[in-house]
Scaffold this active site. Structure first.
Site, mmCIF file in Angstrom:
data_model
loop_
_atom_site.group_PDB
_atom_site.id
_atom_site.type_symbol
_atom_site.label_atom_id
_atom_site.label_comp_id
_atom_site.label_asym_id
_atom_site.label_seq_id
_atom_site.Cartn_x
_atom_site.Cartn_y
_atom_site.Cartn_z
ATOM 1 N N THR A 106 0.813 -1.214 0.000
ATOM 2 C CA THR A 106 0.000 0.000 0.000
ATOM 3 C C THR A 106 0.845 1.261 0.000
ATOM 4 O O THR A 106 0.481 2.267 -0.594
ATOM 5 C CB THR A 106 -0.926 -0.018 1.242
ATOM 6 O OG1 THR A 106 -1.645 -1.246 1.230
ATOM 7 C CG2 THR A 106 -1.898 1.125 1.243
ATOM 8 N N THR A 182 2.622 -4.377 4.490
ATOM 9 C CA THR A 182 2.755 -4.654 5.920
ATOM 10 C C THR A 182 2.563 -6.128 6.280
ATOM 11 O O THR A 182 3.103 -6.597 7.282
ATOM 12 C CB THR A 182 1.725 -3.838 6.726
ATOM 13 O OG1 THR A 182 0.423 -4.129 6.220
ATOM 14 C CG2 THR A 182 2.009 -2.357 6.624
ATOM 15 N N ASP A 183 1.810 -6.874 5.445
ATOM 16 C CA ASP A 183 1.394 -8.220 5.863
ATOM 17 C C ASP A 183 2.568 -9.138 6.216
ATOM 18 O O ASP A 183 2.502 -9.897 7.185
ATOM 19 C CB ASP A 183 0.554 -8.887 4.770
ATOM 20 C CG ASP A 183 -0.755 -8.160 4.520
ATOM 21 O OD1 ASP A 183 -1.065 -7.234 5.291
ATOM 22 O OD2 ASP A 183 -1.453 -8.519 3.560
ATOM 23 N N LYS A 261 3.382 -8.297 12.957
ATOM 24 C CA LYS A 261 2.117 -7.625 12.687
ATOM 25 C C LYS A 261 1.054 -8.274 13.556
ATOM 26 O O LYS A 261 0.868 -9.492 13.490
ATOM 27 C CB LYS A 261 1.749 -7.742 11.195
ATOM 28 C CG LYS A 261 0.514 -6.952 10.839
ATOM 29 C CD LYS A 261 0.230 -6.902 9.350
ATOM 30 C CE LYS A 261 -1.009 -6.060 9.109
ATOM 31 N NZ LYS A 261 -1.350 -5.907 7.699
#
Ligand code: ASP
Length: 460
Positions: A106, A182-183, A261
């Protein structure tokens, strides 16, 4: 002609043509379920052919089913701008030189405010256009290495990144920033921590949980924090920099091997596990939260170890897991297995013979804990002792994903299982620690009032 109906096909394309309406036009749509007004958005390659996508004035996108549409009228048209105006990134002699590598996610894109279309933002000029504050921090150059969502990152990308980072450091860069989805950012962070050893400058991974068309986006601030950390911080380690608290007060710098995360949508999703974060960062300053870290140096020496054995697996144990899960890995030639076991590091008895068979065939098996906080303690119950007798090696308080990455990295270097064990059990960059802080479980992890209060005191 085809361009006028960007991405639309089949029935949806027929409907647009029938009413003579183009993509990017402002349109009134009459349907059997009510009327809508909005901009017709393009469709992606894999989308279905039974919906027209409209961006409404309130910013939401809706899919209007083609079989409900009775009329469409275009009353305006403005094609989206795919390019952010480029501004030349100003270069100043006395600013640190930072390299930003893009991998995707993103953070690598921003949405056009009018249309909701994703626009890649990656040249320094585009970034400067989007986040002008970066020019007050450093001289920035950028390079797009990949453009993938982070579930598509893997060993080949880790190696390419590690080599590219090594080259930039040797060329004299004062810090590295990596834009990343981020995942799986914590997988990449730990892979880089093992592959890029003894770096003289900070290496900071950054992403965003919310795309930049949303008022609550964390993209710009995370990028500012990460760039500041890369340019000014004394911490020469692989780190993750993301929102610290649920508000936009500060970011946290997390050690690459101790971060995870922990929330699917919060901006403050990254948490340091089993330790306290390395530092806090805001627009003004970087505040280390401990003393135990690798310091920045003037030299540009760095050791790059780009190895990875891909035939390894991470198995998350669950009650009644069948032994054939392990058997099939062995039969398919897997060389290493990390188990995320229950409690102190357990699996059920029916799996024992499969484990024994695996280790006797030379498959390396390491045990970690699903609890994430705390250590494997396989001496406490006889079941743990039994597993160790069958060749399972406890991996202390290494996080399951980190143990998985480290095992791939270790087996990428040697077939000798004693050497692999040496590598696995010798800490390289904080992946195992002698003790976890007694208060680390709650302190500095945000979210509860006392913690926020505590942080505000430190954070003056
Ligand atoms: N799915 C995205 C990724 O990990 C999410 C993000 O960028 O934050 O690439």
């Amino acid at each position: 002609m085809a361009d006028l109906f960007k991405g639309y096909k089949g029935e949806a394309l027929e409907v647009l043509k029938r009413f003579n309406v183009r993509v990017w036009s402002d349109t009134h749509v009459k349907t059997t379920r009510g009327d809508f007004t909005g901009i017709i958005l393009p469709r992606a390659e894999n989308d279905d052919d039974r919906h027209i996508i409209l961006k409404l004035a309130n910013g939401y996108n809706v899919g209007v089913a083609t079989d409900t549409i009775t009329d469409m009228k275009e009353y305006g048209y403005k094609e989206a701008h795919y390019k952010i105006p480029e501004k030349e990134f100003p270069i100043s002699e006395d600013m640190p030189n930072i390299k930003l590598f893009g991998t995707g996610g993103t953070i690598a894109s921003r949405l056009d405010y009018r249309t909701g279309a994703v626009i890649p933002a990656f040249s320094p000029g585009e970034l400067y256009g989007a986040v002008p504050e970066l020019a007050d921090i450093c001289n920035l150059t950028t390079e797009k290495l990949f453009a993938v969502f982070s579930e598509n990152m893997g060993p080949e990308q880790y190696k390419t990144l590690a080599i590219a980072i090594g080259e930039e450091i040797k060329k004299g860069k004062d810090g590295i920033v990596i834009g990343h989805g981020t995942d799986t950012m914590h997988h990449t962070a730990s892979a880089l921590a093992f592959m890029v050893q003894n770096p003289p400058v900070p290496i900071v991974l950054v992403g965003s949980q919310r795309s930049s068309d949303r008022p609550s986006s964390d993209a710009a601030l995370n990028l500012i924090h990460a760039t500041k950390a890369a340019a000014e911080s004394d911490i020469a380690e692989v780190m993750v920099c993301m929102f610290g608290s649920t508000s936009d007060e500060y970011g946290l710098l997390h050690r690459g091997t101790r971060v995870r995360k922990m929330h699917s949508s919060y901006r403050s999703t990254f948490r340091t596990i089993g330790d306290v974060p390395l530092a806090m960062v805001d627009r003004q300053k970087i505040t280390p939260l401990g003393q135990d870290y690798n310091r920045r140096r003037r030299d540009r020496n760095v050791d790059i170890h780009p190895y990875f054995e891909r035939r390894i697996a991470l198995v998350y144990y669950y009650p009644d897991m069948h032994p054939d899960i392990i058997d099939s890995l062995v039969d398919n030639g897997y060389r290493g297995i990390v188990i995320a076991g229950t409690g102190l590091g357990h699996v059920n008895k029916p799996v024992y013979p499969a484990i024994e068979r695996a280790t006797s065939k030379g498959v390396a098996i390491y045990m970690t804990v699903q609890t994430l906080w705390g250590y494997t303690h396989m001496f406490v119950y006889d079941t743990g002792r039994d597993l160790m007798a069958k060749g399972v090696i406890p991996a202390a308080n290494m996080l399951p994903e980190v143990a998985y990455v480290k095992l791939g990295w270790a087996l990428g270097q040697t077939n000798d299982l004693d050497k692999v064990k040496d590598i696995m059990l010798t800490p390289i960059c904080g992946e195992t620690t002698d003790r976890e802080p007694y208060n680390g479980y709650l302190i500095l992890q945000g979210g509860i009032p006392e913690v926020e209060e505590f942080l505000r005191k430190i954070h003056k």
